[in-house]
Design a protein around this motif. Structure first.
Motif, mmCIF file in Angstrom:
data_model
loop_
_atom_site.group_PDB
_atom_site.id
_atom_site.type_symbol
_atom_site.label_atom_id
_atom_site.label_comp_id
_atom_site.label_asym_id
_atom_site.label_seq_id
_atom_site.Cartn_x
_atom_site.Cartn_y
_atom_site.Cartn_z
ATOM 1 N N ASP A 1 -10.885 -1.484 2.113
ATOM 2 C CA ASP A 1 -11.164 -1.447 3.588
ATOM 3 C C ASP A 1 -10.849 -0.291 4.292
ATOM 4 O O ASP A 1 -11.542 -0.050 5.329
ATOM 5 C CB ASP A 1 -10.666 -2.614 4.284
ATOM 6 C CG ASP A 1 -11.070 -4.134 3.737
ATOM 7 O OD1 ASP A 1 -12.034 -4.241 3.229
ATOM 8 O OD2 ASP A 1 -10.407 -5.025 3.918
ATOM 9 N N GLU A 2 -10.146 0.346 3.799
ATOM 10 C CA GLU A 2 -9.436 1.596 4.614
ATOM 11 C C GLU A 2 -9.599 2.975 3.947
ATOM 12 O O GLU A 2 -9.360 3.855 4.430
ATOM 13 C CB GLU A 2 -7.827 1.297 4.816
ATOM 14 C CG GLU A 2 -7.863 -0.034 5.952
ATOM 15 C CD GLU A 2 -6.317 -0.093 6.325
ATOM 16 O OE1 GLU A 2 -5.639 0.734 6.446
ATOM 17 O OE2 GLU A 2 -6.128 -1.412 6.419
ATOM 18 N N TYR B 1 -3.649 -2.875 12.509
ATOM 19 C CA TYR B 1 -4.608 -2.432 11.645
ATOM 20 C C TYR B 1 -5.181 -3.819 11.021
ATOM 21 O O TYR B 1 -4.350 -4.672 10.845
ATOM 22 C CB TYR B 1 -3.762 -1.583 10.540
ATOM 23 C CG TYR B 1 -3.888 -0.123 10.837
ATOM 24 C CD1 TYR B 1 -3.919 0.274 12.247
ATOM 25 C CD2 TYR B 1 -3.401 0.828 9.838
ATOM 26 C CE1 TYR B 1 -3.640 1.800 12.325
ATOM 27 C CE2 TYR B 1 -3.311 2.047 10.202
ATOM 28 C CZ TYR B 1 -3.484 2.790 11.422
ATOM 29 O OH TYR B 1 -3.243 4.042 11.693
ATOM 30 N N THR C 1 -6.234 -2.789 1.275
ATOM 31 C CA THR C 1 -6.118 -1.514 1.656
ATOM 32 C C THR C 1 -7.148 -0.401 1.259
ATOM 33 O O THR C 1 -7.974 0.360 1.854
ATOM 34 C CB THR C 1 -4.785 -1.036 1.622
ATOM 35 O OG1 THR C 1 -3.968 -1.774 2.482
ATOM 36 C CG2 THR C 1 -4.706 0.466 2.181
ATOM 37 N N PRO D 1 -9.223 1.452 10.537
ATOM 38 C CA PRO D 1 -8.677 0.173 10.278
ATOM 39 C C PRO D 1 -8.224 -0.386 11.820
ATOM 40 O O PRO D 1 -8.164 -1.757 11.717
ATOM 41 C CB PRO D 1 -7.434 0.410 9.317
ATOM 42 C CG PRO D 1 -7.252 1.886 10.150
ATOM 43 C CD PRO D 1 -8.275 2.476 10.457
ATOM 44 N N PRO E 1 0.921 -1.029 -0.024
ATOM 45 C CA PRO E 1 -0.242 0.022 -0.039
ATOM 46 C C PRO E 1 0.859 1.160 0.028
ATOM 47 O O PRO E 1 0.258 2.387 -0.193
ATOM 48 C CB PRO E 1 -0.954 -0.031 1.382
ATOM 49 C CG PRO E 1 -0.892 -1.636 1.595
ATOM 50 C CD PRO E 1 0.544 -2.060 0.926
ATOM 51 N N ARG F 1 -2.534 -7.202 -0.239
ATOM 52 C CA ARG F 1 -2.587 -6.133 0.643
ATOM 53 C C ARG F 1 -3.005 -4.748 0.293
ATOM 54 O O ARG F 1 -3.854 -4.049 0.602
ATOM 55 C CB ARG F 1 -1.329 -6.127 1.531
ATOM 56 C CG ARG F 1 -1.445 -5.236 2.756
ATOM 57 C CD ARG F 1 0.052 -4.948 3.087
ATOM 58 N NE ARG F 1 0.868 -6.025 3.269
ATOM 59 C CZ ARG F 1 1.182 -6.614 4.424
ATOM 60 N NH1 ARG F 1 0.487 -6.100 5.691
ATOM 61 N NH2 ARG F 1 2.121 -7.524 4.571
ATOM 62 N N TYR G 1 -6.486 7.209 4.505
ATOM 63 C CA TYR G 1 -7.284 6.189 4.951
ATOM 64 C C TYR G 1 -8.483 6.806 5.970
ATOM 65 O O TYR G 1 -8.318 7.329 6.718
ATOM 66 C CB TYR G 1 -6.407 5.350 6.286
ATOM 67 C CG TYR G 1 -5.362 4.617 5.595
ATOM 68 C CD1 TYR G 1 -4.958 4.627 4.370
ATOM 69 C CD2 TYR G 1 -4.371 3.941 6.565
ATOM 70 C CE1 TYR G 1 -3.948 4.048 3.807
ATOM 71 C CE2 TYR G 1 -3.561 3.012 6.014
ATOM 72 C CZ TYR G 1 -3.223 3.147 4.364
ATOM 73 O OH TYR G 1 -2.422 2.421 3.981
ATOM 74 N N ASN H 1 -5.736 -5.249 8.008
ATOM 75 C CA ASN H 1 -5.008 -5.629 7.005
ATOM 76 C C ASN H 1 -3.293 -5.833 7.066
ATOM 77 O O ASN H 1 -2.807 -6.577 6.393
ATOM 78 C CB ASN H 1 -4.925 -4.698 5.480
ATOM 79 C CG ASN H 1 -6.494 -5.115 4.939
ATOM 80 O OD1 ASN H 1 -6.887 -6.039 5.157
ATOM 81 N ND2 ASN H 1 -7.101 -4.013 4.559
ATOM 82 N N THR H 2 -2.968 -5.182 8.088
ATOM 83 C CA THR H 2 -1.493 -5.392 8.594
ATOM 84 C C THR H 2 -1.475 -6.650 8.989
ATOM 85 O O THR H 2 -0.340 -7.412 8.936
ATOM 86 C CB THR H 2 -0.987 -4.147 9.596
ATOM 87 O OG1 THR H 2 -1.063 -3.138 8.954
ATOM 88 C CG2 THR H 2 0.292 -4.446 9.930
#
Length: 345
Positions: free
Chosen positions: A286-287, A190, A283, A117, A44, A279, A113, A192-193
């Motif tokens: 979702d973010e 977060y 991102t 998240p 990202p 990812r 963002y 996705n992290t």
């Protein structure tokens, strides 16, 4: 009130120095800027590197050095203390700093963002189903993790006693292992992290569940481009040019995601490109996909929504003052709304 007004007028005056020219003309040739990212090199972040590779910074007269970061919360003090001119950091950490040390706090100029998240990840078979189940459990996170810093606010909103939850700090690279090994009951981060870091060590998403802060009334913004007040005052043209270049990099990345992730791999050949591409997509979805972007665009904010975020954090964390929205974010350096991305995937 006097302090708030003084800060507001000071920032407005600094931005006013830019005038219309700051938003349309490139910065002086080869202005050098140091930027700290939110984390290690990942998919990202491709929009920053693509902007660099395609000459968008150079076209604005900028030479931008981008360093890996150690958490979204950590970027804020690094810009505040002058170590970096620019950071990709959590706007909520910025709000907290502005409430405590308003003279030192940077300002956000491009919010990327726009969906919260923040989460606590647990194993899929965990008895933890909602925040009240944290009581009596052990949760872990990196000291600079944005979700961990927001935990007191989640406790207040969900009416649980934070003191009855054991918190342990850990190295970020150990987070998923410690969770899966049962050393902690849940981990902050977060979504996705955590999801893709787990995937990199062979843990599928079916092995995890997420207690998302946004599901409990914390409709907060997150990572933004933040700049020092000194940069705003001394070189507003550079700030405007930086934002223009990043916006172009994001637009290109949305159109060409493979090229964007390849720009990351160019800096860090050891990344697993297919995972980082996933990812990247997650991102965006979702973010960065809040419904408001269809109207105001990525980079911009809904000022009323930001005000509510400030209210939540000030009340939940008993902060000493309530920063004005103008102290936290300024739209003065944004390109025209028509030029901001209105759709991310």
């Amino acid at each position: 009130m006097k302090l708030k007004q003084t800060l507001r007028f000071a920032l407005a005056a600094a931005i006013g120095l830019a005038g219309a020219a700051a938003l349309s003309a490139p910065a002086s040739a080869q202005t050098k800027l140091k930027m700290v990212l939110n984390w290690k090199y990942q998919g990202p972040q491709g929009w920053f590197f693509l902007a660099d590779d395609r000459g968008y910074f150079k076209a604005e007269g900028l030479e931008v050095t981008m360093d890996q970061g150690n958490g979204s919360g950590a970027a804020v003090p690094l810009v505040a203390n002058g170590t970096y001119d620019v950071g990709f950091g959590d706007i909520n950490a910025l709000i907290e700093l502005a409430a405590k040390k308003p003279d030192e706090a940077p300002v956000a100029v491009y919010v990327m963002y726009n969906q919260p998240p923040f989460t606590v990840a647990v194993k899929s078979d965990s008895p933890i189903k909602e925040p009240k189940d944290f009581v009596g459990k052990k949760l872990g996170g990196a000291a600079n993790d944005g979700a961990l810093k927001l935990f007191p606010a989640l406790c207040k909103i969900t009416k649980i006693d934070c003191s009855k939850v054991e918190i342990t700090n850990m190295q970020p690279n150990l987070r998923e292992q410690m969770l899966m090994q049962g050393q902690v009951d849940g981990v902050f981060g977060y979504v996705n992290t955590i999801r893709f870091s787990a995937k990199l060590i062979g843990v599928g998403d079916d092995k995890l569940r997420y207690i998302n802060f946004g599901d409990y009334g914390m409709d907060l913004y997150s990572n933004a481009i933040i700049v020092s007040k000194k940069l705003v005052k001394d070189n507003p043209k550079a700030v405007a040019g930086l934002v223009r270049a990043i916006n172009k990099g994001l637009i290109d990345s949305i159109k060409e995601p493979d090229a964007s992730v390849a720009a990351v791999a160019k800096r860090e050949p050891l990344i697993k490109t297919p995972v980082e591409r996933e990812r990247f997509d997650a991102t965006l979805q979702d973010e960065m996909n809040h419904p408001e972007i269809a109207k105001i665009g990525v980079g911009n904010v809904d000022m009323e929504r930001l005000k509510k975020s400030i209210d939540i954090l000030v009340e939940a964390n008993n902060l000493p003052r309530k920063p004005a929205v103008e102290e936290i974010f300024t739209p003065a350096f944004l390109p025209p709304v028509a030029d901001l991305p209105k759709k991310v995937f």
